[in-house]
Design a protein around this motif. Structure first.
Motif, PDB file in Angstrom:
ATOM      1  N   TYR A 115      26.437  91.218  52.524  1.00 36.71           N
ATOM      2  CA  TYR A 115      27.781  90.679  52.733  1.00 36.71           C
ATOM      3  C   TYR A 115      28.787  91.805  52.661  1.00 36.71           C
ATOM      4  CZ  TYR A 115      31.707  87.420  51.950  1.00 36.71           C
ATOM      5  OH  TYR A 115      32.855  86.694  52.052  1.00 36.71           O
ATOM      6  N   TYR A 138      33.250  86.964  60.738  1.00 36.40           N
ATOM      7  CA  TYR A 138      34.451  86.133  60.848  1.00 36.40           C
ATOM      8  C   TYR A 138      35.576  86.775  60.056  1.00 36.40           C
ATOM      9  CZ  TYR A 138      32.304  84.149  56.529  1.00 36.40           C
ATOM     10  OH  TYR A 138      31.691  83.979  55.307  1.00 36.40           O
ATOM     11  N   LEU A 140      38.828  86.525  57.611  1.00 33.51           N
ATOM     12  CA  LEU A 140      39.423  85.663  56.601  1.00 33.51           C
ATOM     13  C   LEU A 140      40.834  85.301  57.036  1.00 33.51           C
ATOM     14  CD1 LEU A 140      38.401  87.756  53.491  1.00 33.51           C
ATOM     15  CD2 LEU A 140      37.350  85.624  54.258  1.00 33.51           C
ATOM     16  N   HIS A 144      46.063  79.294  53.405  1.00 31.91           N
ATOM     17  CA  HIS A 144      46.325  78.449  52.237  1.00 31.91           C
ATOM     18  C   HIS A 144      47.405  79.049  51.336  1.00 31.91           C
ATOM     19  CE1 HIS A 144      43.572  81.508  50.968  1.00 31.91           C
ATOM     20  NE2 HIS A 144      43.609  81.127  49.719  1.00 31.91           N
ATOM     21  N   ARG A 156      42.123  89.826  46.796  1.00 33.91           N
ATOM     22  CA  ARG A 156      41.549  88.659  46.102  1.00 33.91           C
ATOM     23  C   ARG A 156      40.075  88.505  46.484  1.00 33.91           C
ATOM     24  NH1 ARG A 156      45.160  85.172  43.727  1.00 33.91           N
ATOM     25  NH2 ARG A 156      43.534  83.615  43.634  1.00 33.91           N
ATOM     26  N   HIS A 157      39.788  88.708  47.772  1.00 35.19           N
ATOM     27  CA  HIS A 157      38.406  88.538  48.215  1.00 35.19           C
ATOM     28  C   HIS A 157      37.517  89.636  47.627  1.00 35.19           C
ATOM     29  CE1 HIS A 157      36.069  85.955  50.881  1.00 35.19           C
ATOM     30  NE2 HIS A 157      35.255  86.983  50.980  1.00 35.19           N
ATOM     31  N   ALA A 160      36.707  88.639  44.170  1.00 36.09           N
ATOM     32  CA  ALA A 160      35.687  87.587  44.152  1.00 36.09           C
ATOM     33  C   ALA A 160      34.310  88.179  44.440  1.00 36.09           C
ATOM     34  CB  ALA A 160      36.030  86.509  45.179  1.00 36.09           C
ATOM     35  N   TYR A 163      33.113  89.908  41.420  1.00 34.02           N
ATOM     36  CA  TYR A 163      32.756  88.944  40.388  1.00 34.02           C
ATOM     37  C   TYR A 163      31.406  88.285  40.683  1.00 34.02           C
ATOM     38  CZ  TYR A 163      33.334  85.147  37.019  1.00 34.02           C
ATOM     39  OH  TYR A 163      33.157  84.275  35.988  1.00 34.02           O
ATOM     40  N   THR A 164      31.170  87.943  41.941  1.00 33.47           N
ATOM     41  CA  THR A 164      29.887  87.324  42.263  1.00 33.47           C
ATOM     42  C   THR A 164      28.743  88.315  42.025  1.00 33.47           C
ATOM     43  OG1 THR A 164      30.205  87.891  44.598  1.00 33.47           O
ATOM     44  CG2 THR A 164      30.775  85.668  43.930  1.00 33.47           C
ATOM     45  N   LEU A 167      28.165  88.131  38.382  1.00 36.20           N
ATOM     46  CA  LEU A 167      27.515  86.875  37.991  1.00 36.20           C
ATOM     47  C   LEU A 167      26.036  86.883  38.350  1.00 36.20           C
ATOM     48  CD1 LEU A 167      30.202  84.236  39.073  1.00 36.20           C
ATOM     49  CD2 LEU A 167      29.466  84.732  36.747  1.00 36.20           C
TER      50      LEU A 167
ATOM     51  N   THR B  97      31.979  83.790  50.307  1.00 33.37           N
ATOM     52  CA  THR B  97      33.232  83.263  50.856  1.00 33.37           C
ATOM     53  C   THR B  97      33.589  81.939  50.192  1.00 33.37           C
ATOM     54  OG1 THR B  97      32.823  84.339  52.984  1.00 33.37           O
ATOM     55  CG2 THR B  97      34.392  82.524  52.968  1.00 33.37           C
ATOM     56  N   PHE B  99      32.595  80.898  47.272  1.00 35.94           N
ATOM     57  CA  PHE B  99      32.927  81.130  45.868  1.00 35.94           C
ATOM     58  C   PHE B  99      34.336  81.703  45.738  1.00 35.94           C
ATOM     59  CE2 PHE B  99      32.645  82.993  41.615  1.00 35.94           C
ATOM     60  CZ  PHE B  99      32.055  81.941  40.929  1.00 35.94           C
ATOM     61  N   ALA B 100      34.736  82.551  46.684  1.00 30.44           N
ATOM     62  CA  ALA B 100      36.099  83.092  46.654  1.00 30.44           C
ATOM     63  C   ALA B 100      37.123  81.966  46.767  1.00 30.44           C
ATOM     64  CB  ALA B 100      36.290  84.103  47.783  1.00 30.44           C
ATOM     65  N   ILE B 103      37.335  80.275  43.485  1.00 28.46           N
ATOM     66  CA  ILE B 103      38.125  81.107  42.574  1.00 28.46           C
ATOM     67  C   ILE B 103      39.625  80.931  42.844  1.00 28.46           C
ATOM     68  CG2 ILE B 103      38.729  83.500  42.026  1.00 28.46           C
ATOM     69  CD1 ILE B 103      36.215  82.830  40.690  1.00 28.46           C
ATOM     70  N   ASP B 104      39.997  80.818  44.125  1.00 25.81           N
ATOM     71  CA  ASP B 104      41.414  80.591  44.454  1.00 25.81           C
ATOM     72  C   ASP B 104      41.913  79.297  43.795  1.00 25.81           C
ATOM     73  OD1 ASP B 104      41.684  82.883  45.904  1.00 25.81           O
ATOM     74  OD2 ASP B 104      41.658  81.940  47.871  1.00 25.81           O
ATOM     75  N   ASP B 107      42.143  79.892  40.072  1.00 21.85           N
ATOM     76  CA  ASP B 107      43.319  80.701  39.745  1.00 21.85           C
ATOM     77  C   ASP B 107      44.581  79.844  39.718  1.00 21.85           C
ATOM     78  OD1 ASP B 107      42.145  83.132  39.318  1.00 21.85           O
ATOM     79  OD2 ASP B 107      42.593  83.956  41.293  1.00 21.85           O
ATOM     80  N   HIS B 149      29.867  80.937  35.681  1.00 19.96           N
ATOM     81  CA  HIS B 149      31.303  81.095  35.443  1.00 19.96           C
ATOM     82  C   HIS B 149      31.756  80.080  34.400  1.00 19.96           C
ATOM     83  CE1 HIS B 149      35.550  81.750  36.349  1.00 19.96           C
ATOM     84  NE2 HIS B 149      35.681  80.440  36.471  1.00 19.96           N
TER      85      HIS B 149
END
Lengths: 176, 314
Positions: A115, A138, A140, A144, A156-157, A160, A163-164, A167, B97, B99-100, B103-104, B107, B149
């Motif tokens: 990824y 694709y 982003l 939103h 932010r991505h 994430a 973080y993944t 995890l 994607t 999971f992001a 997270i949004d 948050d 998490h």
């Protein structure tokens, strides 16, 4: 060019031929993804292609499917866009990303996946059981967030993604 | 008592410092600061993050003069839910994607709580929980991450606890994959094809076998969401053609592909009937019914592949 050898030794080949038309139509010709920002093709050229393909029953955007309008010449047009634009963008994104561990992650569970998220909001996904195939690319969208700067969406991505990786690290087959 | 690990604390600290470093912040920058504050406050509540206290105090001082609801309005809730729903429905979306996006949402809930308005996030989270229950995350990996998490960062009394619990517990709806199967076809596939990628035997529901259909589509549902999109049954050693089972969406199709523009003869027939062969720009294809007991023959140049499906009941 292809195949690419990933930093962990996995081999990566290009997209399966029968998936190319649908991914060009689903993403490159999906207006909200704003590919004109990173493409050699202008917004109006992409719109013209989209309108042409739609007129032939080759759906564009999220509703695009492999089996839209079998035999329509629009598929050849989509394949030309794949060769000229979609694939080169993804290939360069992948190649650049390999130098920067913060922007990619590799996972291995039922199948392997790789990824990548680039500074211009492009996500490139590759997966497979042994040799990986490029599955999709694709962009982003920040739809939103009412007025978020593009770099915020990217940051932010990336967080994430980091973080993944954290995890998954303790799990069998976690990211490398 | 649980506590955060040092890496998590360092991440929370770095995120908060980044948000605090912006001079003359816009509303969206303040939203970022509020989310970083929210996660840090949650970290302090979770335990072991006392070193975040001074940064939390600075963030609170900056946000004190702002309207919480104006800041929280930086998130378009309808678009957020639409995004979550489309990603839950789309098998192509990678777990990172999805999971992001989770997270949004998380948050936003953390920011609302830190700004003293946890109720501002409750409706959004309730709708998100409904979506998670209806469209379970297709990737087991997403559920695993959500579970970790929840375990590692979210206090049990947090406004987002139920949301993460829903993401961690979500399972595919079994009712959607309940279809009768045809053991004979499954046995044939097990005998003819290479071992199934997951080590399990493919099973197919057969509803209405007919002698010949140029445009065949298998009934939905195979109950094995982990299978790949394409399953090769036969292929030319020269890689000029392949006979594959593929699942473009929810259904299965048996398709012969050949190189686009190839000059060799290509013919597919069921019994005495020659099937229509289309070149859709990806290759030449003839769609053949699975489950018919009439002999099927595919000729590519000099190579002829023939097979007969096991006898089936309509």
């Amino acid at each position: 060019m292809w195949p690419i050898t990933l930093p962990n030794g996995w081999r990566l080949r290009t997209m399966d031929a029968r998936q190319r038309s649908v991914h060009v139509r689903r993403h490159l010709l999906n207006a909200p993804e704003k590919w004109h920002e990173i493409s050699s093709l202008s917004r109006s050229v992409l719109r013209t292609h989209r309108e042409n393909l739609e007129a032939q029953g080759c759906h564009c955007g999220p509703s695009a499917e492999v089996h839209d309008a079998p035999g329509a010449p629009g598929h050849a047009e989509a394949l030309e866009l794949f060769v000229r634009d979609y694939q080169p963008i993804a290939f360069i994104a992948l190649s650049d990303a390999l130098e920067v561990p913060q922007v990619w992650a590799a996972f291995e569970e039922e199948e392997r996946s790789f990824y990548v998220v680039t500074p211009d909001h492009l996500v490139v996904v590759c997966a497979g059981r042994e040799v990986l195939s490029w599955r999709t690319a694709y962009r982003l969208t920040g739809d939103h967030r009412r007025r978020a700067r593009p770099e915020i969406i990217h940051q932010r991505h990336l967080r994430a993604l980091k973080y993944t990786k954290a995890l998954a690290r303790s799990a069998p087959g976690g990211p490398s | 008592m649980k506590s955060l690990d040092t890496e998590t604390i360092a991440d929370l600290k770095a995120t908060l410092e980044d948000a605090l470093a912006i001079h003359e912040p816009t509303t969206d920058d303040l939203y970022e600061l509020a989310t970083a504050l929210g996660q840090a406050v949650r970290g302090v509540r979770f335990g072991g993050a006392a070193e975040l206290a001074s940064l939390v105090a600075r963030a609170r001082a900056i946000l004190a003069g702002e309207s919480p609801l104006v800041i929280l309005a930086a998130l378009n809730e309808d678009a957020m839910l639409g995004r979550l729903e489309s990603e839950l429905e789309d098998e192509e979306v990678h777990p990172v994607t999805l999971f992001a996006t989770l997270i949004d949402l998380d948050d936003h809930a953390a920011a609302a709580a830190a700004l003293g308005h946890p109720e501002a996030a409750r409706a959004l989270l309730a709708d998100a929980i409904t979506l998670l229950q209806v469209h379970a995350p297709t990737a087991a990996r997403t559920r695993t991450w959500a579970s970790r998490h929840l375990e590692a960062r979210v206090p049990s009394d947090d406004v987002a606890h139920a949301f993460w619990a829903a993401a961690a517990a979500a399972q595919p709806d079994e009712a959607l994959v309940a279809e009768p199967v045809l053991p004979a076809v499954a046995a044939w596939l097990a005998a003819q094809a290479a071992p199934a990628p997951t080590g399990r035997v493919l099973t197919f529901p057969i509803r209405h076998p007919t002698a010949v259909r140029a445009d065949w589509k298998m009934a939905a549902a195979d109950g094995q969401p982990a299978l790949p999109e394409t399953y090769v049954l036969e292929s030319d050693p020269g890689q000029r053609w392949q006979l594959v089972l593929e699942r473009p969406q929810a259904h299965w199709e048996l398709v012969c592909y050949a190189d686009p523009g190839a000059t060799f003869a290509f013919e597919a027939r069921v019994g005495d009937v020659v099937l229509e062969v289309k070149d859709d720009g990806l290759g030449r294809r003839a769609v053949v019914l699975v489950g018919d007991d009439t002999p099927v023959q595919v000729a590519v140049g000099e190579v002829v592949v023939a097979w007969r499906w096991p006898e089936v009941e309509a």
